[in-house]
Design an enzyme around this catalytic site. Structure first.
Site, short mmCIF file in Angstrom:
data_model
loop_
_atom_site.label_atom_id
_atom_site.label_comp_id
_atom_site.label_asym_id
_atom_site.label_seq_id
_atom_site.Cartn_x
_atom_site.Cartn_y
_atom_site.Cartn_z
N ASP A 68 -84.30 13.08 53.18
CA ASP A 68 -84.23 12.57 51.65
C ASP A 68 -85.44 12.33 51.24
OD1 ASP A 68 -85.05 10.49 53.32
OD2 ASP A 68 -83.72 9.13 52.33
N SER A 69 -86.68 12.83 52.16
CA SER A 69 -87.90 12.85 51.52
C SER A 69 -88.11 14.10 50.61
CB SER A 69 -88.92 13.18 52.88
OG SER A 69 -88.56 14.12 53.76
N ASP B 156 -80.00 13.95 55.95
CA ASP B 156 -79.99 12.43 55.98
C ASP B 156 -79.09 12.03 54.82
OD1 ASP B 156 -82.18 10.95 57.15
OD2 ASP B 156 -83.65 11.77 55.91
N LYS C 146 -78.32 11.45 59.72
CA LYS C 146 -79.31 10.52 59.92
C LYS C 146 -79.29 9.28 58.99
CE LYS C 146 -83.75 10.62 59.43
NZ LYS C 146 -83.95 9.53 58.71
N GLU D 48 -80.83 5.34 57.93
CA GLU D 48 -82.04 4.31 58.25
C GLU D 48 -81.58 2.82 58.69
OE1 GLU D 48 -85.13 6.55 55.27
OE2 GLU D 48 -84.82 4.40 55.08
N GLU E 219 -90.65 5.64 63.10
CA GLU E 219 -91.47 5.99 62.53
C GLU E 219 -92.49 4.97 62.05
OE1 GLU E 219 -92.08 7.75 57.56
OE2 GLU E 219 -90.20 7.44 58.68
#
Length: 362
Positions: A89-90, A128, A158, A160, A228
């Site tokens: 999603d970056s 993501d 993935k 978070e 991270e």
């Protein structure tokens, strides 16, 4: 479908039906000589699977992961033999120019996922879950994960955070038959709570939370955890505590593997703003952005001074006889200005070609 199948069988079984077969092939939406399938991977491994990653982990071999967002970068990852491609999603920041990862939508993520899936045939593909698509309920989380696999072509997802609701979402997705990677430490989707893009695990309480969150993701059935922006001792502790691989990003050398963003490791973005926000942990293996800038400046200069396109880059020809007939037809239509332009262009091409023949070294 049965009708077309019957026709194809008839065409293939009878030489007299070859015209029919040729006509049927014209119905395909894929060109006969397809050129956009990308280069063939040089690796003997056909497709990276969870089994393959677990085997690497057991042997103590580092896992390689790169974050990419489109077809060209996916092809590069494929030919390089990278193990895992993360469609992150970056992309919200790197591709769409936002200041955070929060604005990107699920539909936008699906576009990136599909493009990557067309280019990367070897790596395990991980997508993501974007912010706002899995927090409300485990049902929402499963539905979003299913879309990333069915519509995006991903192999895994993935998500978070180490909060109980995130762990529950991970567990529900795993139970739905979808492979999951957890993500702890700095979680960019939670910057409003974290107070910005700040490293985690820098004190005892925070460090313990990182390890506990990683263990919770493992307990939920995740096959790996991303760590991270945490200190190396914290990453080492988490890696030792887990039986699944850890993937570090800004977490030091003691993880089971590493991940960087494609654009960052290539030094692709040279804008001063990007230089300010490029992570300190990112090593640039090239300065591709500088090469791109220089190439664009050279292109602009050559277009401006008229040296591009030259005869070598104007490959399509028209016979002299056809040129004359073309000029006559233009004049017949009353397009005298167009006829003059075409005549002048033909003469210019002829002179340029003659000059090249006389001076082949230029």
């Amino acid at each position: 479908m049965a009708f077309f199948t019957s026709l194809l069988r008839r065409a293939s079984s009878s030489s007299s039906c070859s015209p029919l077969l040729r006509n049927l092939r014209c119905l395909s939406n894929v060109p006969e000589n397809t050129v956009y399938s990308g280069p063939t991977s040089q690796s003997s491994i056909k497709r990276v699977t969870l089994t393959y990653l677990r085997q690497k982990h057991r042997r103590g071999e580092p896992i390689t992961m790169v974050t990419a967002y489109d077809y060209p970068s996916a092809v590069h990852l494929d030919t390089a033999g990278v193990d895992v491609c993360l469609v992150g999603d970056s992309a919200s920041m790197v591709v769409h120019g936002h200041d955070t990862t929060l604005p990107i939508t699920l539909d936008e993520m699906l576009v990136h996922c599909r493009a990557v899936a067309r280019g990367a045939k070897r790596p395990l593909l991980v997508g993501d879950l974007p912010f706002g698509t899995y927090e409300s309920s485990t049902g929402q989380a499963v539905d979003t994960a299913v879309r990333l696999l069915k519509e995006g072509g991903m192999d895994a997802i993935k998500l978070e955070g180490g909060a109980p609701s995130r762990i529950a979402a991970a567990k529900a997705i795993v139970e739905a038959g979808i492979a999951v990677i957890g993500h702890v430490g700095l979680t960019p989707q939670a910057i409003s709570v974290l107070g910005g893009f700040k490293p985690q695990g820098k004190n005892v309480s925070s460090a313990v939370k990182v390890v506990e969150a990683a263990l919770a993701f493992q307990e939920a059935g995740c096959f790996s955890v991303v760590l991270e922006c945490v200190p190396p001792p914290v990453a080492a502790a988490a890696t030792a505590a887990l039986q699944i691989p850890t993937i570090g990003i800004g977490a030091g050398p003691f993880c089971s593997g590493q991940v960087l963003v494609y654009h960052d490791l290539l030094g692709m973005l040279q804008h001063p703003h990007h230089a300010k926000v490029t992570p300190k942990f990112c090593k640039q293996y090239a300065c591709v952005g500088e090469v791109i800038n220089n190439a664009l400046l050279e292109y602009k200069e050559e277009v401006t001074n008229g040296s591009f396109p030259d005869p070598g880059h104007s490959p399509y020809k028209i016979d002299d006889t056809d040129v004359n007939d073309f000029l006559h037809e233009l004049q017949r239509l009353g397009l005298d200005k167009a006829a003059s332009a075409a005549c002048e262009a033909a003469q210019n091409v002829q002179e340029s070609s003659k000059s090249v023949e006389e001076n082949p070294s230029k």
